[in-house]
Design a protein around this motif. Structure first.
Motif, short mmCIF file in Angstrom:
data_model
loop_
_atom_site.label_atom_id
_atom_site.label_comp_id
_atom_site.label_asym_id
_atom_site.label_seq_id
_atom_site.Cartn_x
_atom_site.Cartn_y
_atom_site.Cartn_z
N ILE A 189 0.85 -1.20 0.00
CA ILE A 189 0.00 0.00 0.00
C ILE A 189 0.88 1.25 0.00
N LYS A 190 1.94 1.24 0.81
CA LYS A 190 2.83 2.41 0.86
C LYS A 190 3.51 2.66 -0.49
N ARG A 191 3.90 1.59 -1.18
CA ARG A 191 4.54 1.74 -2.49
C ARG A 191 3.61 2.47 -3.46
N VAL A 192 2.35 2.05 -3.51
CA VAL A 192 1.37 2.69 -4.40
C VAL A 192 1.12 4.13 -3.95
N LYS B 24 -9.07 10.24 3.56
CA LYS B 24 -9.76 9.26 2.71
C LYS B 24 -10.06 7.96 3.46
N MET B 25 -9.16 7.59 4.38
CA MET B 25 -9.31 6.35 5.14
C MET B 25 -10.14 6.54 6.41
N HIS B 26 -10.52 7.79 6.70
CA HIS B 26 -11.34 8.12 7.88
C HIS B 26 -10.62 7.72 9.17
N CYS B 27 -9.35 8.13 9.26
CA CYS B 27 -8.58 7.88 10.47
C CYS B 27 -7.55 8.99 10.63
N ASN B 28 -6.69 8.87 11.63
CA ASN B 28 -5.68 9.91 11.82
C ASN B 28 -4.35 9.49 11.18
N ARG B 29 -3.44 10.43 11.06
CA ARG B 29 -2.17 10.18 10.39
C ARG B 29 -1.35 9.09 11.07
N THR B 30 -1.40 9.04 12.40
CA THR B 30 -0.66 8.01 13.13
C THR B 30 -1.08 6.62 12.68
N LYS C 157 2.38 -2.72 8.93
CA LYS C 157 1.74 -4.02 9.21
C LYS C 157 1.84 -4.96 8.02
N ARG C 158 2.27 -6.17 8.29
CA ARG C 158 2.35 -7.20 7.27
C ARG C 158 0.95 -7.69 6.90
N HIS C 159 0.09 -7.82 7.90
CA HIS C 159 -1.26 -8.34 7.69
C HIS C 159 -2.29 -7.25 8.01
N LEU C 160 -3.22 -7.05 7.11
CA LEU C 160 -4.30 -6.09 7.30
C LEU C 160 -5.61 -6.80 7.00
N ASN C 161 -6.66 -6.41 7.71
CA ASN C 161 -7.94 -7.07 7.43
C ASN C 161 -8.53 -6.57 6.11
N SER C 162 -9.47 -7.31 5.60
CA SER C 162 -10.01 -7.03 4.27
C SER C 162 -10.70 -5.67 4.19
N GLU C 163 -11.27 -5.19 5.29
CA GLU C 163 -11.92 -3.87 5.27
C GLU C 163 -10.89 -2.77 5.03
N ILE C 164 -9.76 -2.85 5.70
CA ILE C 164 -8.70 -1.85 5.52
C ILE C 164 -8.16 -1.91 4.09
N ILE C 165 -7.94 -3.12 3.58
CA ILE C 165 -7.45 -3.26 2.21
C ILE C 165 -8.46 -2.70 1.22
N GLN C 166 -9.74 -2.94 1.46
CA GLN C 166 -10.78 -2.41 0.57
C GLN C 166 -10.80 -0.88 0.62
N ARG C 167 -10.71 -0.30 1.82
CA ARG C 167 -10.72 1.16 1.93
C ARG C 167 -9.50 1.77 1.25
N ALA C 168 -8.34 1.14 1.41
CA ALA C 168 -7.13 1.63 0.75
C ALA C 168 -7.27 1.51 -0.77
N SER C 169 -7.86 0.41 -1.24
CA SER C 169 -8.09 0.22 -2.67
C SER C 169 -8.96 1.33 -3.24
N LEU C 170 -10.01 1.67 -2.54
CA LEU C 170 -10.91 2.73 -3.00
C LEU C 170 -10.24 4.09 -2.95
N HIS D 97 -6.71 1.60 -6.56
CA HIS D 97 -5.78 0.52 -6.92
C HIS D 97 -6.32 -0.77 -6.30
N ASP D 98 -6.34 -1.84 -7.06
CA ASP D 98 -6.88 -3.12 -6.58
C ASP D 98 -5.80 -3.91 -5.83
N PHE D 99 -5.74 -3.72 -4.52
CA PHE D 99 -4.77 -4.44 -3.71
C PHE D 99 -5.14 -5.91 -3.58
N PHE D 100 -6.40 -6.26 -3.75
CA PHE D 100 -6.81 -7.66 -3.74
C PHE D 100 -6.22 -8.39 -4.95
#
Length: 70
Positions: free
Chosen positions: A10-13, A27-33, A41-54, A58-61
């Protein structure tokens, strides 16, 4: 199976797009921290990956699927 580090991908993109952490946090509805923590994080739940994709349009899935099929 190749190594998949969700936060680093995600950081690379994010970096390629030249976005700011403040923009991404909004965009992610959270704070910078939380964005900085997500990048580490090596592992992220699907909701976080979906929000980052939107947010980054970019389709991280798809990235995960390609790594799983290597």
């Amino acid at each position: 199976m190749a190594d998949f580090h969700a936060g680093h991908i995600i950081k690379r993109v994010f970096d390629e797009q030249g976005r700011t952490v403040a923009w991404f946090a909004k965009k992610m509805h959270c704070n910078r921290t939380n964005i900085y923590k997500m990048f580490e994080k090596r592992h992220l739940n699907s909701e976080i990956i979906q929000r980052a994709s939107l947010a980054l349009e970019h389709d991280f899935f798809l990235d995960l699927s390609q790594v799983m099929n290597e």
